[in-house]
Design a protein around this motif. Sequence first.
Motif, short mmCIF file in Angstrom:
data_model
loop_
_atom_site.label_atom_id
_atom_site.label_comp_id
_atom_site.label_asym_id
_atom_site.label_seq_id
_atom_site.Cartn_x
_atom_site.Cartn_y
_atom_site.Cartn_z
N GLN A 190 0.72 -1.18 -0.13
CA GLN A 190 0.03 -0.11 0.09
C GLN A 190 0.81 1.30 0.06
O GLN A 190 0.39 2.47 -0.47
CB GLN A 190 -0.86 -0.06 1.04
CG GLN A 190 -2.22 -0.74 1.15
CD GLN A 190 -3.00 -0.56 2.16
OE1 GLN A 190 -2.98 0.37 3.03
NE2 GLN A 190 -4.43 -1.16 2.14
N ARG A 195 -5.72 -0.09 -2.86
CA ARG A 195 -6.13 -1.10 -2.00
C ARG A 195 -6.52 -2.47 -2.44
O ARG A 195 -6.14 -3.50 -2.05
CB ARG A 195 -7.44 -0.68 -1.11
CG ARG A 195 -6.95 0.33 -0.25
CD ARG A 195 -8.27 0.78 0.74
NE ARG A 195 -8.00 2.07 1.46
CZ ARG A 195 -7.41 2.02 2.49
NH1 ARG A 195 -6.68 1.01 2.91
NH2 ARG A 195 -7.26 3.18 3.17
N THR A 216 -10.13 -3.95 0.91
CA THR A 216 -10.89 -2.83 0.12
C THR A 216 -12.41 -2.68 1.23
O THR A 216 -12.72 -1.45 1.51
CB THR A 216 -11.23 -3.01 -1.21
OG1 THR A 216 -10.06 -3.23 -1.90
CG2 THR A 216 -12.04 -1.88 -1.74
N ASN A 240 -11.84 -1.35 4.79
CA ASN A 240 -11.59 -0.07 4.99
C ASN A 240 -12.95 0.64 4.50
O ASN A 240 -13.21 1.67 5.33
CB ASN A 240 -10.58 0.45 3.89
CG ASN A 240 -10.42 1.89 3.92
OD1 ASN A 240 -9.74 2.45 4.95
ND2 ASN A 240 -10.72 2.52 3.04
#
Length: 311
Positions: free
Chosen positions: A96, A112, A190, A193
């Motif tokens: 990342q 991501r 993904t 988050n």
Amino acid sequence: MAKDQTGTQTAVTPAYMKAISGSLGGIVEASCLQPIDVIKTRLQLDRTAVYRGILHCGSTVYNTEGTRALWKGLTPFATHLTLKYALRMGSNALLQSAFVDEETGKVSVRGRLFSGFGAGVLEALVIVTPFEVVKIRLQQQKGIQSNLLKYRGPIHCARTVIREEGFLGLWAGASPTVMRNGTNQAAMFTAKNSFDVVLWKKHEGDGKVLEPWQSMVSGFLAGTAGPICTGPFDVVKTRLMAQSKSKTVKYKGMMHAMRCIYVEEGLSALWKGLIPRLMRIPPGQAIVWGVADQVIGLYEKKCIKGSAAHI
């Protein structure tokens, strides 16, 4: 330290801290959910409908082999999860970093996805495949008398596989494992988050520590999509890993296995074990993130406070 568009300072949690948080979560997950993994493996290997469902499978194993049979393969499973989550969290953090916006300190959705997929591929090749080969070989054995079992433990199993099938025998089923883990982690990181932001207004690096139950809700939701999308890869992976090359090899590879299963057992067979996977993976992700977020959140909070005190 970086600042987002509102001027709020964000902390960059080092990869080693994320690796530590993941490994601690993995230990707790393995201890809690091993019986479900044993049931999933038995159902996926059941070609003759010996088991009529999850409860019947679990009760059959318990009644015929004892309580300990539900924790078969725990040692390689716990070691596997501890190392896997350490590698997953750490490598995802490193990947990342290549997608971080220097001004805002944020990572794009595309970043991501790519980072998660890369972390999944790496863990599949380095850790998941050999450990799961050993775990599945141990779990498929029926009986409780060790002298009648081919594999007497994880180390003996690994040595036997290498002796009979060569070193690469520990990487049986690597292709579907790579596809399964890469896709799973791309979606999971993904989604996790996104759920944190939408549900709790928690942004990575903002120093906010979620309550354990909040992390568990986000982790549970993030862990649901993967098993549904990657069911065929998981079934094929299990079949390829279970077959010993010292005997007649039924499946020649990932695509051949998929075709054989579809023709012989029907389309639904490619999702065998889906329910126990959904019983294991989302709760497992809830447990892991419930632990990991506490470690990461406390570090971020201390980091931000410590940095702010010196400004």
